[in-house]
Design a protein around this motif. Structure first.
Motif, PDB file in Angstrom:
ATOM      1  N   THR A   1       0.828  -1.193   0.000  1.00 54.93           N
ATOM      2  CA  THR A   1       0.000   0.000   0.000  1.00 54.93           C
ATOM      3  C   THR A   1       0.872   1.257   0.000  1.00 54.93           C
ATOM      4  OG1 THR A   1      -1.817   1.124   1.163  1.00 54.93           O
ATOM      5  CG2 THR A   1      -0.131   0.091   2.531  1.00 54.93           C
TER       6      THR A   1
ATOM      7  N   ARG B   1     -18.455   2.306  -7.699  1.00 55.60           N
ATOM      8  CA  ARG B   1     -18.647   2.658  -6.307  1.00 55.60           C
ATOM      9  C   ARG B   1     -18.399   1.443  -5.412  1.00 55.60           C
ATOM     10  NH1 ARG B   1     -23.742   6.935  -6.067  1.00 55.60           N
ATOM     11  NH2 ARG B   1     -22.742   8.563  -7.329  1.00 55.60           N
ATOM     12  N   GLY B   2     -18.517   1.681  -4.113  1.00 50.65           N
ATOM     13  CA  GLY B   2     -18.143   0.699  -3.120  1.00 50.65           C
ATOM     14  C   GLY B   2     -18.660  -0.713  -3.314  1.00 50.65           C
TER      15      GLY B   2
ATOM     16  N   LYS C   1      -0.241   7.761  -1.214  1.00 60.56           N
ATOM     17  CA  LYS C   1      -0.630   8.511  -2.405  1.00 60.56           C
ATOM     18  C   LYS C   1      -0.045   7.843  -3.634  1.00 60.56           C
ATOM     19  CE  LYS C   1       3.327  11.672  -2.224  1.00 60.56           C
ATOM     20  NZ  LYS C   1       3.745  13.090  -2.254  1.00 60.56           N
TER      21      LYS C   1
ATOM     22  N   GLY D   1      -3.927   5.350  -0.883  1.00 62.90           N
ATOM     23  CA  GLY D   1      -4.913   5.966  -0.009  1.00 62.90           C
ATOM     24  C   GLY D   1      -5.623   4.959   0.880  1.00 62.90           C
ATOM     25  N   THR D   2      -6.770   5.394   1.392  1.00 60.30           N
ATOM     26  CA  THR D   2      -7.479   4.619   2.412  1.00 60.30           C
ATOM     27  C   THR D   2      -8.941   4.430   2.038  1.00 60.30           C
ATOM     28  OG1 THR D   2      -7.911   6.666   3.636  1.00 60.30           O
ATOM     29  CG2 THR D   2      -5.945   5.422   4.243  1.00 60.30           C
ATOM     30  N   GLY D   3      -9.200   4.126   0.782  1.00 61.46           N
ATOM     31  CA  GLY D   3     -10.575   4.049   0.298  1.00 61.46           C
ATOM     32  C   GLY D   3     -11.226   2.687   0.440  1.00 61.46           C
ATOM     33  N   ASP D   4     -12.259   2.470  -0.394  1.00 60.47           N
ATOM     34  CA  ASP D   4     -13.107   1.286  -0.291  1.00 60.47           C
ATOM     35  C   ASP D   4     -12.347  -0.021  -0.461  1.00 60.47           C
ATOM     36  OD1 ASP D   4     -15.457   2.692   0.166  1.00 60.47           O
ATOM     37  OD2 ASP D   4     -15.869   2.959  -1.961  1.00 60.47           O
TER      38      ASP D   4
ATOM     39  N   ASP E   1      -5.546  -2.307  -7.645  1.00 59.16           N
ATOM     40  CA  ASP E   1      -5.604  -0.874  -7.946  1.00 59.16           C
ATOM     41  C   ASP E   1      -6.563  -0.679  -9.117  1.00 59.16           C
ATOM     42  OD1 ASP E   1      -5.205   1.806  -8.200  1.00 59.16           O
ATOM     43  OD2 ASP E   1      -3.025   1.717  -8.312  1.00 59.16           O
TER      44      ASP E   1
ATOM     45  N   SER F   1      -2.153   5.073   5.563  1.00 58.17           N
ATOM     46  CA  SER F   1      -2.470   3.801   4.903  1.00 58.17           C
ATOM     47  C   SER F   1      -2.114   2.630   5.805  1.00 58.17           C
ATOM     48  CB  SER F   1      -1.734   3.693   3.560  1.00 58.17           C
ATOM     49  OG  SER F   1      -0.331   3.676   3.736  1.00 58.17           O
TER      50      SER F   1
END
Length: 354
Positions: free
Chosen positions: A116, A198-199, A119, A228-231, A148, A262
Motif C-alpha cells: 500500500t 462505487r463501493g 498517495k 490511499g485509504t478508500g473502499d 488498484d 495507509s
C-alpha cells in the motif's frame, strides 16, 4: 481410461508428466485424458480440453504428442481431441476449488502480503511487480492481484498488457508472467476505458478475484492496493484480516503523513504492518521519509530502492530489472526486499516462508 497392456500403461505414465499450462496440474489428474490404447505401435489417446477454444490447446496437443512418441515401442499417435461435458467441467471446478470459498483468508497456508501507499506516484505498483518476480525467481509459487482498480498498471509492467484470463465454468484461470500468476481488472475492460465504480461493485470485484480466480497452491499472494485509504483497502482488510502489509513511500519527509495513514487503516482491520519500503531513494526527492514512516508505525525499513532509469524502462518494456544482469543498484535493492520478506518469516509466528 481403457488399457491394452504394459505399453498403454507406459503411455499413461508419460501423459501424467504433461501439465495444463494454465492450471499447472497434470492433465491426467484433471481428467483430461480418456481412453488410451496401443495397437500395432500406434497409441490412440482421447484428450478432453476444458473448454471450446481453449487458448492452451495447441501447446497441450504438442506436449501430448511429444510425450507419447517418446515412449519406447510407440511409433505413431492417433489423437482424438474433444471437450469436456458441462458436468465434467463442473466436477473439475469443484475439485480444484475444494470446499473453501475464501482460500486466502485466516487459516490459509499461503502468505498474503498487501502493498500500500498513502498517495499515487511513489512507484508502489512497480515495487509490487518486481517483488513478485523476484520471489518467483527463488522458486516460490507466487500470485499477484492488481487491486488498484482505478489505476491498474500491473499487466503492462509485467509485459502482458493484452493478456486475458481463461474462464472454465465460473472459475477464472489467471495469465502467467515471469512465473507469476496475475489477475487485474485491466484484463476485463476495453483499452483506455476508465473504471468508475462505487463501493459495492468494488467489494464484489475484490471478492471474485479472491474466490473465482484459481491460483492453485501458492507460497505467497501479493496484492497491489490502490493508494490511499478508500473502499478497496477497507474491503481487503475485511476479507483478509490475516494479511501482512508493506507501506511504500518516497524519501520526502512530507510524504510521511499520508503513508502513515495507509498503515493505520490496515491495522484497524486487523492486518499487520511489517515494514516500510522507501522508493526513489538517494535522488532528488529529499531524505528521511522512509525512516519517519517507520518510526511512526514502529516497524523497520525493509528496503531503500534508489531512483533508477532502468526500473522505469523495464516497466515500460515489461522486463523486470530483477531478472537483469545484476548491475543495477535498484535491482539489488528489490532482490534484497524479497530476501528480507522471506527471512522475516510469517508474522509473529516466526514461521519460514520456505
Amino acid at each position: 481410461m481403457t488399457s491394452s497392456g504394459p505399453l498403454a500403461d507406459a503411455v499413461r505414465a508419460a501423459l501424467a508428466r504433461v501439465q495444463d499450462p494454465e492450471i499447472r496440474r497434470p492433465i491426467t489428474e484433471l481428467d483430461m485424458v480418456g481412453a488410451v490404447e496401443v495397437a500395432d505401435a500406434t497409441a490412440r489417446v482421447a484428450l478432453r480440453l476444458t473448454i471450446v477454444g481453449c487458448p492452451a490447446a495447441d501447446r497441450i496437443e504438442r506436449d501430448v504428442r511429444q510425450a507419447v512418441l517418446a515412449v519406447p515401442g510407440v511409433e505413431a499417435i492417433d489423437l482424438e481431441i474433444g471437450v469436456m461435458t458441462p458436468a465434467e467441467r463442473d466436477a473439475l471446478v469443484t475439485r480444484l476449488r475444494g470446499e473453501r470459498r475464501m482460500p486466502f483468508g485466516p487459516g490459509t497456508l499461503t502468505r498474503v502480503v498487501a502493498i500500500t501507499s498513502g498517495k499515487g506516484g511513489v512507484g508502489k505498483s512497480t515495487v509490487t511487480a518486481e517483488l513478485a518476480v523476484a520471489l518467483a525467481a527463488r522458486g516460490l509459487a507466487v500470485g499477484l492481484v492488481d487491486a488498484d482498480v482505478f489505476g491498474f498498471s500491473i499487466p503492462g509492467i509485467l509485459g502482458i498488457p493484452d493478456a486475458k484470463p481463461t474462464q472454465v465454468g465460473d472459475m477464472i484461470l489467471p495469465p502467467v508472467a515471469h512465473g507469476v500468476k496475475v489477475i487485474s481488472i485491466g484484463m476485463f475492460v476495453e483499452d483506455r476505458t476508465p473504471v468508475s465504480w462505487r463501493g459495492p461493485l468494488l467489494h464484489r470485484t475484490m471478492q471474485q478475484f479472491l474466490t473465482d480466480v484459481y491460483f492453485g497452491d501458492l507460497d505467497v499472494l501479493l496484492l497491489d492496493l490502490p493508494p490511499g485509504t478508500g473502499d478497496v483497502a477497507i474491503t481487503l482488510g475485511q476479507l483478509l484480516p490475516n494479511a501482512e502489509v508493506l507501506v511504500v513511500t518516497t524519501p520526502q519527509a512530507a510524504a510521511a503523513d499520508v503513508a502513515e495513514r495507509s498503515g493505520l487503516v490496515a491495522r484497524q482491520t486487523g492486518q499487520t504492518v511489517i515494514g516500510v519500503v522507501e522508493n526513489m531513494a538517494g535522488g532528488v526527492f529529499g531524505s528521511g521519509g522512509g525512516d519517519e514512516v517507520a518510526r511512526r508505525l514502529e516497524v523497520p525499513v525493509l528496503a531503500r530502492i534508489p531512483l533508477s532509469g532502468a526500473v522505469a524502462a523495464g516497466g515500460d518494456a515489461g522486463a523486470p530489472v530483477v531478472l537483469g544482469d545484476g548491475s543495477d543498484p535498484a535491482a539489488d535493492a528489490l532482490i534484497g526486499l524479497a530476501d528480507a520478506l522471506v527471512a522475516r518469516g510469517r508474522g509473529l509466528a516466526g514461521r519460514s516462508l520456505l
